[in-house]
Design an enzyme around this catalytic site. Structure first.
Site, PDB file in Angstrom:
ATOM      1  N   ARG A  52      21.968   7.087  19.158  1.00  0.00           N
ATOM      2  CA  ARG A  52      21.501   8.322  18.503  1.00  0.00           C
ATOM      3  C   ARG A  52      20.489   8.031  17.400  1.00  0.00           C
ATOM      4  NH1 ARG A  52      25.791  12.549  19.041  1.00  0.00           N
ATOM      5  NH2 ARG A  52      26.103  12.525  21.296  1.00  0.00           N
ATOM      6  N   ASP A 160      25.358  26.425  11.483  1.00  0.00           N
ATOM      7  CA  ASP A 160      25.550  25.037  11.936  1.00  0.00           C
ATOM      8  C   ASP A 160      24.968  24.107  10.878  1.00  0.00           C
ATOM      9  OD1 ASP A 160      26.252  23.786  14.931  1.00  0.00           O
ATOM     10  OD2 ASP A 160      25.076  22.447  13.651  1.00  0.00           O
TER      11      ASP A 160
HETATM   12  C1  LIG Z   1      29.782  20.764  20.499  1.00  0.00           C
HETATM   13  S1  LIG Z   1      28.956  21.888  19.426  1.00  0.00           S
HETATM   14  C2  LIG Z   1      29.939  23.355  19.695  1.00  0.00           C
HETATM   15  C3  LIG Z   1      29.089  24.595  19.829  1.00  0.00           C
HETATM   16  C4  LIG Z   1      29.866  25.879  20.142  1.00  0.00           C
HETATM   17  N1  LIG Z   1      30.779  26.197  19.071  1.00  0.00           N
HETATM   18  C5  LIG Z   1      30.601  25.754  21.445  1.00  0.00           C
HETATM   19  O1  LIG Z   1      31.821  25.598  21.471  1.00  0.00           O
HETATM   20  O2  LIG Z   1      29.938  25.788  22.490  1.00  0.00           O
HETATM   21  C6  LIG Z   1      29.551  21.359  17.810  1.00  0.00           C
HETATM   22  C7  LIG Z   1      28.646  21.791  16.684  1.00  0.00           C
HETATM   23  O3  LIG Z   1      29.343  21.592  15.444  1.00  0.00           O
HETATM   24  C8  LIG Z   1      28.385  21.260  14.466  1.00  0.00           C
HETATM   25  N2  LIG Z   1      29.031  20.614  13.318  1.00  0.00           N
HETATM   26  C9  LIG Z   1      29.622  19.394  13.265  1.00  0.00           C
HETATM   27  N3  LIG Z   1      30.038  19.135  12.018  1.00  0.00           N
HETATM   28  C10 LIG Z   1      29.720  20.219  11.273  1.00  0.00           C
HETATM   29  C11 LIG Z   1      29.876  20.553   9.884  1.00  0.00           C
HETATM   30  N4  LIG Z   1      30.446  19.712   9.021  1.00  0.00           N
HETATM   31  N5  LIG Z   1      29.421  21.746   9.454  1.00  0.00           N
HETATM   32  C12 LIG Z   1      28.824  22.611  10.328  1.00  0.00           C
HETATM   33  N6  LIG Z   1      28.637  22.354  11.631  1.00  0.00           N
HETATM   34  C13 LIG Z   1      29.071  21.163  12.100  1.00  0.00           C
HETATM   35  C14 LIG Z   1      27.419  20.350  15.209  1.00  0.00           C
HETATM   36  O4  LIG Z   1      26.157  20.270  14.589  1.00  0.00           O
HETATM   37  C15 LIG Z   1      27.373  20.986  16.592  1.00  0.00           C
HETATM   38  O5  LIG Z   1      26.237  21.815  16.763  1.00  0.00           O
END
Ligand SMILES: C[S@@+](CC[C@H](N)C(=O)[O-])C[C@H]1O[C@@H](n2cnc3c(N)ncnc32)[C@H](O)[C@@H]1O
Length: 290
Positions: A52, A160
């Site tokens: 990454r 996000d």
């Molecule tokens: C796998 S995606 C899930 C998207 C959607 N909720 C779904 O289930 O399809 C996880 C997301 O969580 C976000 N994320 C991870 N850690 C985070 C944090 N500390 N604060 C806000 N967002 C976060 C990531 O950037 C990512 O876009």
């Protein structure tokens, strides 16, 4: 093999010289990911971190990860955002875990409408919305159930950590393949198809976009929102968080929700041993009880 060699990764691609990546570099980066995002990377994620961050190494013309770590230490304001964006996993799709949206249509909408009559407002939060498909799926579900929704104070907040995905989400433009499988009438009502060189793209209609407010927000930081949410979607976000981090986060979610408000989590997640403030009422669907 001496200690140094065993601690340094070897080339993964013959065309590209490998970056020097020591145990202490990995350890520093893991700690930084955890303290900044709450994501707890196991020892097994070493190759993932290497992969990454390779584009960041190339962007800075670096060959050793220790120099990248130094850059993060010396100039966090310039690099931390790129670092975070590179590390997050953003997999998502329209109507992912469709049973949640069916639950809203079939069961929750009546509760929400009753609550609306008392409160005169409804708020839903898509926390960790990635590129926005979850929030647009929510907007579609609400608009289909409440045709005159524009006359009501109903809004979706979608946030996000990753600044790139929030920009994509706010644009609302996706590959046409991302809505394959959705009902054709629904597609006609909800999306505009690109023309000419954009014909392989679709765009969410303004009626959906104006229901949603997209913002960058780190769940580990303070939350600037006022008022309580009627429902929170936090799905597939905490999957790499450790138990104490999840306990704090779900306590905070309970604190920012209406009593009786609904919480939706990801298919591989549970609140068992995490929070006693919610009652399980369906598959990965909870109600705030206290
Ligand atoms: C796998 S995606 C899930 C998207 C959607 N909720 C779904 O289930 O399809 C996880 C997301 O969580 C976000 N994320 C991870 N850690 C985070 C944090 N500390 N604060 C806000 N967002 C976060 C990531 O950037 C990512 O876009």
């Amino acid at each position: 093999m001496n200690t140094l060699e065993s601690n340094v990764d070897t080339p993964t691609d013959a065309k590209e010289p490998a970056f020097e990546f020591s145990d202490s570099d990995f350890s520093y980066l893991r700690k930084l990911v955890f303290s900044h995002t709450g994501i707890s990377l196991s020892e097994q994620k070493r190759n993932l971190v290497y992969g990454r961050l390779s584009k960041r190494m190339r962007a800075h013309g670096l060959s050793r990860f220790c120099d990248y770590c130094r850059l993060l230490k010396d100039n966090p304001d310039a690099e931390l955002e790129h670092f975070t964006n590179a590390i997050t996993t953003n997999l998502t799709s329209f109507f992912r875990e469709k049973h949640h949206f069916d639950f809203i249509t079939d069961e929750l909408i009546h509760t929400l409408q009753e609550r609306y009559h008392t409160q005169r407002r409804l708020r839903i939060w898509s926390a960790g919305c990635s590129t926005g498909e979850e929030a647009y799926s929510l907007a579609i579900t609400l608009r289909e159930a409440i045709p005159d929704i524009d006359r009501h104070d109903i809004r979706i907040l979608a946030t996000d950590l990753d600044t790139n995905v929030v920009k994509t989400a706010a644009l609302g433009i996706y590959p046409a393949t991302s809505i394959e499988g959705l009902d054709s009438q629904l597609i006609r009502r909800c999306f505009l198809r690109g023309k000419g060189e954009h014909e392989d793209q679709i765009m969410a209609v303004p009626e959906l976009r104006r229901l949603i407010c997209f913002r960058q927000l780190n769940l580990m930081h303070d939350w600037p929102m006022h008022g309580l949410f009627d429902a929170i979607f936090c799905r597939n976000v905490v999957i790499y968080f450790d138990t104490p981090t999840k306990q704090v986060l779900f306590e905070r979610f309970a604190g920012i929700m209406q009593p009786g408000g609904h919480l939706f989590i990801g298919h591989a997640e549970t609140l068992r041993n995490i929070s006693s403030r919610f009652q399980l009422i369906g598959k990965t669907i909870y109600r705030r009880t206290c």
